[in-house]
Write a protein that holds these residues in place. Structure first.
Motif, PDB file in Angstrom:
ATOM      1  N   PRO A 101       0.823  -1.210   0.000  1.00 35.83           N
ATOM      2  CA  PRO A 101       0.000   0.000   0.000  1.00 35.83           C
ATOM      3  C   PRO A 101       0.861   1.265   0.000  1.00 35.83           C
ATOM      4  CG  PRO A 101      -0.620  -1.478   1.797  1.00 35.83           C
ATOM      5  CD  PRO A 101       0.555  -2.100   1.114  1.00 35.83           C
ATOM      6  N   LYS A 104      -2.760   4.972   3.494  1.00 38.05           N
ATOM      7  CA  LYS A 104      -4.052   4.486   4.005  1.00 38.05           C
ATOM      8  C   LYS A 104      -5.088   5.600   3.930  1.00 38.05           C
ATOM      9  CE  LYS A 104      -2.336   1.705   7.795  1.00 38.05           C
ATOM     10  NZ  LYS A 104      -2.583   1.447   9.216  1.00 38.05           N
ATOM     11  N   GLU A 132      -4.538   1.477   0.777  1.00 37.95           N
ATOM     12  CA  GLU A 132      -5.391   0.618   1.605  1.00 37.95           C
ATOM     13  C   GLU A 132      -6.560   1.480   2.053  1.00 37.95           C
ATOM     14  OE1 GLU A 132      -4.999  -2.384   5.446  1.00 37.95           O
ATOM     15  OE2 GLU A 132      -3.368  -0.998   4.976  1.00 37.95           O
TER      16      GLU A 132
END
Ligand code: B1M
Length: 235
Positions: A101, A104, A132
């Motif tokens: 990722p 986030k 993510e």
């Protein structure tokens, strides 16, 4: 076509199939939307092209007739359901990424607002770009956002609103982050059809995203900028 028995989506050329999908979306025919989506993919269309030309454009037409009082909530719910069925086919393709990722994101639609198609699309495209994503759903009050930020510690908070009556709640969320001295920890991006650049600035967001593609670009850019400025601060 008059004889519905003989109607075969796979026999239509691309342009007619796309027009037919606009009609099917309008009529809330989820199975037909799934079939049309799959046919276009089988013909080599990229997932983002199917999304833009067949699904998002179809939903735009629905929106016009909803605005003009030609379609009503139950009908538009069926259209939304059909749109979601098509998006479910595209989701794995749009979200395809094997990489770590790159950041986030917590994203949700604000309190009082249950529109989620655009938010879902943004979440999908962010996943596709390597983020993510924690999607906390619709009708999110401040406490729900705060709990998700605490639980997931994202780089980005994404707020969605589709109603002129709910968009001011974005300011409530951002003001609360300020009051709790949490604002600087997160990049806050806002989006939704009634918003604009000016509104984004007025509520204190880091960016207003007109669509999912811009959300991805902005997310990548702002996360990279933040990482490089914190790296520079350490050295
Ligand atoms: Co509603 N609705 N709706 N609706 N609905 C609109 C928004 C409206 C513009 C229709 C109209 O009059 N033309 C109008 C709002 C008018 C206004 O506020 N000025 C409206 C209304 C009035 C209502 C109700 C009040 C109707 C009623 O009950 N009388 C009611 C409100 C319910 C509530 O939320 N409390 C209502 C209900 C519904 C349905 C439930 C029937 C259904 C929602 C189903 C669902 O989402 N699961 C629905 C729908 C489908 C729409 C329209 C037709 C389509 C919205 C949509 O999905 N667009 C919409 C008309 C329109 O917008 N043209 C309308 C497709 C989607 C891909 O685009 O959501 O704009 P969009 O998302 C884009 C960008 O905005 C951006 O990127 C997305 C992807 O490119 N973006 C972000 C969005 N969120 C982001 C977050 C980000 C970044 C970018 O974070 C980083």
């Amino acid at each position: 076509m008059t004889d519905e028995e003989d109607f075969d989506l796979a026999e239509l050329p691309d342009d007619e199939l796309v027009t037919q999908m606009h009609d099917d979306l309008y009529d809330g025919l989820a199975d037909e939307i799934v079939e049309g989506t799959s046919i276009l993919l089988d013909r080599g269309w990229a997932a983002d092209r199917v999304l833009a030309d067949a699904l998002v454009e179809g939903m735009r037409i629905v929106g016009i007739d909803f605005r003009d009082g030609i379609l009503f909530v139950p009908e538009v719910l069926l259209s939304a359901n059909a749109m979601k069925a098509g998006m479910a086919v595209l989701r794995p393709l749009l979200a395809e990424t094997g990489a770590e990722p790159i950041g986030k994101v917590v994203i949700g639609t604000v309190k009082g607002d249950i529109h989620d198609i655009g938010k879902n699309l943004v979440a999908m495209m962010l996943e596709g770009a390597g983020f993510e994503v924690f999607d906390i759903g619709i009708n999110c009050d401040v406490d729900k956002y705060l709990a998700a930020l605490e639980a997931h510690r994202p780089d980005i908070l994404g707020l969605s609103a589709l109603l002129t009556t709910t968009m001011p709640y974005m300011k409530t969320v951002i003001d609360t982050l300020n009051q709790k001295e949490l604002r600087s920890k997160y990049i806050v991006l806002v989006g939704g059809a009634p918003l604009n650049e000016e509104f984004g600035q007025a509520v204190g967001a880091d960016g207003y995203c007109r669509d999912a593609a811009i959300a991805v670009e902005m997310a990548k850019h702002l996360v990279a900028a933040r990482r490089s400025s914190s790296a520079a601060a350490i050295h």
